[in-house]
Design an enzyme around this catalytic site. Structure first.
Site, PDB file in Angstrom:
ATOM      1  N   SER A 176       0.807  -1.229   0.000  1.00  0.00           N
ATOM      2  CA  SER A 176       0.000   0.000   0.000  1.00  0.00           C
ATOM      3  C   SER A 176       0.838   1.276   0.000  1.00  0.00           C
ATOM      4  O   SER A 176       0.507   2.217  -0.738  1.00  0.00           O
ATOM      5  CB  SER A 176      -0.982  -0.002   1.179  1.00  0.00           C
TER       6      SER A 176
ATOM      7  N   THR B 281      -6.206  -3.538   7.253  1.00  0.00           N
ATOM      8  CA  THR B 281      -6.212  -4.876   6.660  1.00  0.00           C
ATOM      9  C   THR B 281      -6.266  -5.915   7.772  1.00  0.00           C
ATOM     10  O   THR B 281      -6.513  -5.578   8.934  1.00  0.00           O
ATOM     11  CB  THR B 281      -5.023  -5.030   5.671  1.00  0.00           C
TER      12      THR B 281
ATOM     13  N   LYS C 182     -10.230  -5.563  10.162  1.00  0.00           N
ATOM     14  CA  LYS C 182     -11.294  -4.929   9.371  1.00  0.00           C
ATOM     15  C   LYS C 182     -12.650  -4.924  10.088  1.00  0.00           C
ATOM     16  O   LYS C 182     -13.395  -3.961   9.998  1.00  0.00           O
ATOM     17  CB  LYS C 182     -11.441  -5.634   8.022  1.00  0.00           C
TER      18      LYS C 182
ATOM     19  N   ASN D 177     -12.229  -1.213   5.326  1.00  0.00           N
ATOM     20  CA  ASN D 177     -10.806  -1.204   4.928  1.00  0.00           C
ATOM     21  C   ASN D 177     -10.283   0.210   4.710  1.00  0.00           C
ATOM     22  O   ASN D 177      -9.100   0.401   4.476  1.00  0.00           O
ATOM     23  CB  ASN D 177     -10.561  -2.072   3.676  1.00  0.00           C
TER      24      ASN D 177
ATOM     25  N   ASP E 143     -13.068  -3.026  -1.009  1.00  0.00           N
ATOM     26  CA  ASP E 143     -12.626  -4.312  -1.585  1.00  0.00           C
ATOM     27  C   ASP E 143     -13.561  -4.762  -2.716  1.00  0.00           C
ATOM     28  O   ASP E 143     -13.107  -5.187  -3.780  1.00  0.00           O
ATOM     29  CB  ASP E 143     -12.577  -5.406  -0.505  1.00  0.00           C
TER      30      ASP E 143
ATOM     31  N   GLY F 132     -15.993 -16.325   4.075  1.00  0.00           N
ATOM     32  CA  GLY F 132     -15.358 -15.520   5.130  1.00  0.00           C
ATOM     33  C   GLY F 132     -15.440 -14.043   4.787  1.00  0.00           C
ATOM     34  O   GLY F 132     -16.264 -13.618   3.959  1.00  0.00           O
ATOM     35  N   GLY F 133     -14.570 -13.260   5.408  1.00  0.00           N
ATOM     36  CA  GLY F 133     -14.585 -11.812   5.221  1.00  0.00           C
ATOM     37  C   GLY F 133     -14.374 -11.400   3.773  1.00  0.00           C
ATOM     38  O   GLY F 133     -15.028 -10.472   3.284  1.00  0.00           O
TER      39      GLY F 133
ATOM     40  N   TYR G 152      -2.655 -12.968  -4.740  1.00  0.00           N
ATOM     41  CA  TYR G 152      -1.661 -12.648  -5.759  1.00  0.00           C
ATOM     42  C   TYR G 152      -0.306 -12.912  -5.135  1.00  0.00           C
ATOM     43  O   TYR G 152      -0.170 -13.023  -3.917  1.00  0.00           O
ATOM     44  CB  TYR G 152      -1.780 -11.184  -6.222  1.00  0.00           C
TER      45      TYR G 152
ATOM     46  N   GLY H   2      -5.367 -11.529  -7.883  1.00  0.00           N
ATOM     47  CA  GLY H   2      -6.018 -10.426  -7.169  1.00  0.00           C
ATOM     48  C   GLY H   2      -5.215  -9.134  -7.133  1.00  0.00           C
ATOM     49  O   GLY H   2      -5.596  -8.210  -6.405  1.00  0.00           O
TER      50      GLY H   2
END
Ligand code: ATR
Length: 275
Positions: free
Chosen positions: A17, A62, A66, A87, A102, A129-130, A219, A241
């Site tokens: 990031s 992250t 979250k 996020n 996301d 999941g999340g 990724y 991703g």
């Protein structure tokens, strides 16, 4: 003076990031300073307070913070309410505004970068999941033909489907073994954490309809086992991703700075850094 941002996570040392947002700053002519901040589940609320009081303009959040971040915001955008997770936080007038970019990042990657139209398509969403939850609202909003959520723990898939009542597309919740040999999908999204373990969900091999796109939210330096498997079984497009990572960051940047950066050069740079 530069606007200050950070990303909270645990671990956070390898987060891309800061590089992504610094490039966005250069591309848009904005003076920003973006750092990484490691925290712990016990200290996250306090670390967030400290960051806000020190004059931070916003932050990304992250794993594993979250869901907690959503509880610590004063206002949640619909994307964050649907995902039950945040996020991106924007601090304004002492208040915390929470978003979840996301799902919009995934959508942008699919539709703009991979030219894939979701409307009327049959979608298989692997995992409950999340990561899966964050994408469901934006996917449904594109009016696909159907979404089959398949998960090892079927109850979790059912609970996830039940949290989107009155949805116009068919929304099914199943286990992996409930997917028949005859079932075919136009879009298969791997939102499980299995690629981290170099493992695959147990799936029939003729899953991909003609022209299908297979998307792994993970990724890395190499293709995931799910991507390799998808190619072997004739998915027409196979994506990791990384595009989602960069597009969700661009959406966060736009929330904070009011301008959406061009993502193409940033994608190319991060991709080359990874390989
Ligand atoms: P995230 O926030 O990244 O989605 P998570 O909430 O822990 O992480 O969800 C991980 C997902 O990967 C879940 O769908 C999980 O399935 P369960 O709900 O049945 O646990 C899936 N997953 C993880 N390990 C798995 C495994 N060995 N086999 C099948 N599914 C797995």
């Amino acid at each position: 003076m530069s606007n200050r941002y950070t990303v909270f996570g645990q671990p956070i040392a390898h987060s891309k990031s800061p590089s992504i947002h610094s490039m966005f700053g250069e591309l848009t002519g904005r003076s920003i300073n973006y750092t990484r901040t490691e925290s712990t589940p016990t200290h996250f609320a306090q670390t967030l307070d400290e960051w806000q009081q020190a004059g931070g303009k916003g932050c990304n959040v992250t794993l594993p913070f979250k869901e907690t971040a959503a509880q610590l915001c004063d206002h949640l955008d619909q994307s964050a309410k649907d995902a039950q997770a945040v996020n991106t936080i924007h601090f304004q007038d002492g208040k915390r505004y929470g978003y979840n970019t996301d799902g919009s990042g995934l959508l942008r990657d699919l539709t703009s970068n991979h030219n894939f139209t979701i409307t009327n398509k049959r979608i298989l969403l692997l995992g409950a999941g999340g990561a899966a939850r964050g994408t469901l609202g934006p996917l449904i909003a594109q009016a696909p033909h159907s979404i089959n959520i398949a998960n090892r723990t079927v109850d979790k898939a059912m609970a996830l489907a039940a949290s989107f009542p009155g949805t116009l597309c068919d929304l099914l919740a199943t286990g992996y073994s409930d997917i028949n040999d005859e079932d075919q999908f136009d879009l298969v999204i791997n939102a499980t954490s299995l690629s981290l373990q170099k493992a695959l969900p147990p799936l029939p091999t003729n899953l991909f309809a003609a022209g299908a796109l297979s998307y792994d939210m993970m990724y890395g330096t190499e293709d995931t086992v799910f991507m390799i498997w998808s190619r072997q079984h004739h998915a027409e497009q196979v994506c990791d991703g990384l595009g989602m990572l960069i597009e969700q960051a661009a959406d966060a940047f736009e929330i904070w700075e009011g301008v959406r950066p061009n993502t193409e050069t940033v994608y190319t740079y991060i991709k080359s850094e990874l390989s």
